[in-house]
Design a protein around this motif. Structure first.
Motif, PDB file in Angstrom:
ATOM      1  N   SER A 128       0.815  -1.222   0.000  1.00  0.00           N
ATOM      2  CA  SER A 128       0.000   0.000   0.000  1.00  0.00           C
ATOM      3  C   SER A 128       0.847   1.269   0.000  1.00  0.00           C
ATOM      4  CB  SER A 128      -0.946  -0.003   1.206  1.00  0.00           C
ATOM      5  OG  SER A 128      -0.235   0.199   2.419  1.00  0.00           O
ATOM      6  N   VAL A 129       2.057   1.200   0.537  1.00  0.00           N
ATOM      7  CA  VAL A 129       2.883   2.420   0.622  1.00  0.00           C
ATOM      8  C   VAL A 129       3.880   2.542  -0.521  1.00  0.00           C
ATOM      9  CG1 VAL A 129       2.667   2.533   3.125  1.00  0.00           C
ATOM     10  CG2 VAL A 129       4.649   1.374   2.119  1.00  0.00           C
ATOM     11  N   VAL A 130       4.070   1.450  -1.304  1.00  0.00           N
ATOM     12  CA  VAL A 130       5.097   1.494  -2.342  1.00  0.00           C
ATOM     13  C   VAL A 130       4.761   2.511  -3.434  1.00  0.00           C
ATOM     14  CG1 VAL A 130       4.215  -0.294  -3.911  1.00  0.00           C
ATOM     15  CG2 VAL A 130       6.685  -0.024  -3.599  1.00  0.00           C
ATOM     16  N   THR A 131       3.505   2.854  -3.578  1.00  0.00           N
ATOM     17  CA  THR A 131       3.108   3.866  -4.563  1.00  0.00           C
ATOM     18  C   THR A 131       2.615   5.158  -3.906  1.00  0.00           C
ATOM     19  OG1 THR A 131       0.896   2.880  -4.646  1.00  0.00           O
ATOM     20  CG2 THR A 131       2.492   2.143  -6.302  1.00  0.00           C
ATOM     21  N   ASP A 132       2.707   5.222  -2.595  1.00  0.00           N
ATOM     22  CA  ASP A 132       2.225   6.401  -1.864  1.00  0.00           C
ATOM     23  C   ASP A 132       3.421   7.269  -1.492  1.00  0.00           C
ATOM     24  OD1 ASP A 132       1.140   8.291  -0.215  1.00  0.00           O
ATOM     25  OD2 ASP A 132       0.050   6.880   1.064  1.00  0.00           O
ATOM     26  N   ASP A 133       3.673   8.295  -2.287  1.00  0.00           N
ATOM     27  CA  ASP A 133       4.869   9.120  -2.069  1.00  0.00           C
ATOM     28  C   ASP A 133       4.804   9.970  -0.811  1.00  0.00           C
ATOM     29  OD1 ASP A 133       6.114   8.065  -4.238  1.00  0.00           O
ATOM     30  OD2 ASP A 133       5.656   9.722  -5.605  1.00  0.00           O
TER      31      ASP A 133
END
Length: 490
Positions: A399-404
């Protein structure tokens, strides 16, 4: 009448025999005599121990290219002191035993004090006695060598338990040379026995010692498990006119002896007003994990007003597998005013591995109201202990790998996964390797490097051929064992 006289005569003879036997028994009881200083006999020279193949294989996995091992051997044989020094730091960090023979041969010819110091540290880490002859000879006469090398020799003697050095170490203690006193005391605590403990206790009675010297002496008495000094240590601990730090180390030493009669003595001191003394009472009680009274005081320590006492009690509960502490730890993790105590609580909860504790950690990880800084710690402890939460952590990572907005948390999760990589992380790693953020890709390469899973090689190859990947491109090439010219040609 004759029978009475005969009975009295026999009884008298038996009494004499009993007294003689008792005296003989007393005489047979060994009296511990304090050790004395002197010249230490130097052990014979010896080569390094056989290489630990399991450690060697683990170290080899950390090589970035197939040529690393050969290059390292050449650096040891032909490199500059600065190059060798840097390599030794890396080998020590990686616990790499593959080069013991070359490093030993280097030690025999080097004139560099820096190299000597680092080679001693290298073999200290391996607990290899191949340099005992050098270390003992040096401690017999250390005055012309640099202090850092002598300090490293003390640490080496402690690690490999070179009892042959005892006379030289005692001589350096008696010299009261400030450069060697503390290290010599610590080393004697590591390698000594009852005779050396008696030496320290008798030395403690000297009137010319500073408080700092007395503290160092006391701190090391218990390391030798010399019960012969127990009464003396109890007297020191219970003497309210004694220096507080000396009393603290007496408490710790009583615990190190692991004599159960120490428990009530230590428990009685837990009501001391000085938090430092309470902290060291906990240290002492930590050596009695199965004694109810000790466990009860440690639980109370988790609720102590002073954070140092709480910290010591939390660490002790973890080390002693005191699962009764979990509810208290959960409360501290939620409510403590000190960040350090909260983090220590998370660490202990994960290590104790109870359903209650694991459920709490996972709930905190998934709770949107909990800050990412706290979640970083939760990820760290859960992955380290590997009891629970893996599935949830993987989902959070996705979930965080694309949340800059959560880059720092993303990096933290990847770095923790890299420490103990599993095939179940492959999907997450692929996502990191395909990221548009260079740091995320770099973390992904860290993860890939651990096991180099074949199903992820295509992603690394893409990075190796990406002209815009800069430093990540070079790393990817090294990890794949291909030359830069090959990729440029493509």
């Amino acid at each position: 009448m004759k029978k009475i006289i005969l009975f009295l005569l026999i009884f008298s003879l038996l009494g004499v025999c009993f007294a003689q036997n008792s005296q003989e028994s007393d005489n047979d009881t060994p009296t511990v005599v304090a050790s004395k200083g002197g010249y230490a006999e130097v052990p014979p020279a010896k080569r390094p121990l056989p290489i630990d193949q399991e450690k060697a294989a683990a170290a080899a996995e950390k090589d970035e290219t197939p040529k690393d091992e050969e290059n390292n051997r050449n650096t040891i044989r032909y490199g500059l002191p600065s190059e060798i020094s840097s390599l030794l730091d890396t080998l020590l960090k990686n616990d790499d035993p593959r080069f013991t023979e070359e490093i030993y041969d280097l030690f025999q010819v080097t004139k560099s004090s820096t190299i000597k110091e680092k080679v001693l540290k290298y073999f200290t880490n391996l607990k290899d006695p191949c340099l005992e002859d050098y270390a003992v000879d040096l401690l017999n006469d250390p005055y012309d060598e640099k202090n850092d090398v002598v300090k490293a020799a003390f640490q080496y003697i402690s690690a490999v338990k070179t009892t042959a050095a005892i006379p030289a170490v005692i001589t350096l203690i008696e010299s009261e040379n400030e450069n060697y006193f503390n290290d010599a005391i610590s080393t004697l605590g590591d390698i000594g026995g009852p005779e050396e403990a008696m030496f320290l206790v008798e030395y403690l009675d000297r009137d010319d010692l500073s408080d700092a010297q007395r503290q160092t002496l006391m701190r090391n008495c218990g390391k030798m498990h010399a019960v012969e000094t127990w009464d003396k240590l109890v007297d020191i601990l219970t003497d309210e006119d004694e220096n507080t730090f000396v009393r603290m180390y007496a408490a710790e030493s009583l615990g190190l002896m692991e004599v159960e009669k120490s428990v009530p003595v230590l428990v009685d001191q837990f009501d001391a007003t000085d938090p430092n003394l309470r902290q060291y009472v906990i240290k002492g009680l930590s050596h009695f994990p199965n004694v109810i009274e000790a466990r009860a005081v440690i639980i109370q320590g988790i609720r102590d007003e002073h954070w140092r006492v709480r910290q010591e009690a939390i660490r002790t509960a973890k080390e002693n597998d005191n699962k009764d502490a979990v509810p208290y730890l959960i409360y501290r993790a939620k409510n403590d005013s000190e960040k350090l105590i909260k983090e220590e609580s998370f660490t202990a909860i994960a290590a104790l591995n109870t359903d209650e504790g694991n459920d709490f950690l996972i709930e905190q990880l998934l709770d949107k109201k909990v800050a990412d800084g706290t979640k970083k710690k939760i990820v760290e402890v859960l992955l380290k202990e590997d009891h629970a939460g893996e599935k949830e952590i993987i989902e959070v990572a996705k979930s965080v790998v694309t949340d800059d907005k959560r880059k720092d948390f993303r990096y933290a999760i990847g770095r923790e996964m890299a420490k103990n990589y599993k095939s179940s992380y492959d999907e997450v790693t692929a996502m990191y390797l395909q990221s548009k953020d260079a740091t995320t890709v770099s973390v992904g390469l860290d993860m890939y490097k651990q096991k180099k899973p074949s199903n992820l090689e295509a992603y690394v190859n893409t990075i190796a051929n990406d002209k815009k990947a800069s430093s990540n491109k070079t790393r990817a090439q090294k990890l794949l064992g291909i030359e830069e010219e090959e990729t440029d040609a493509k």
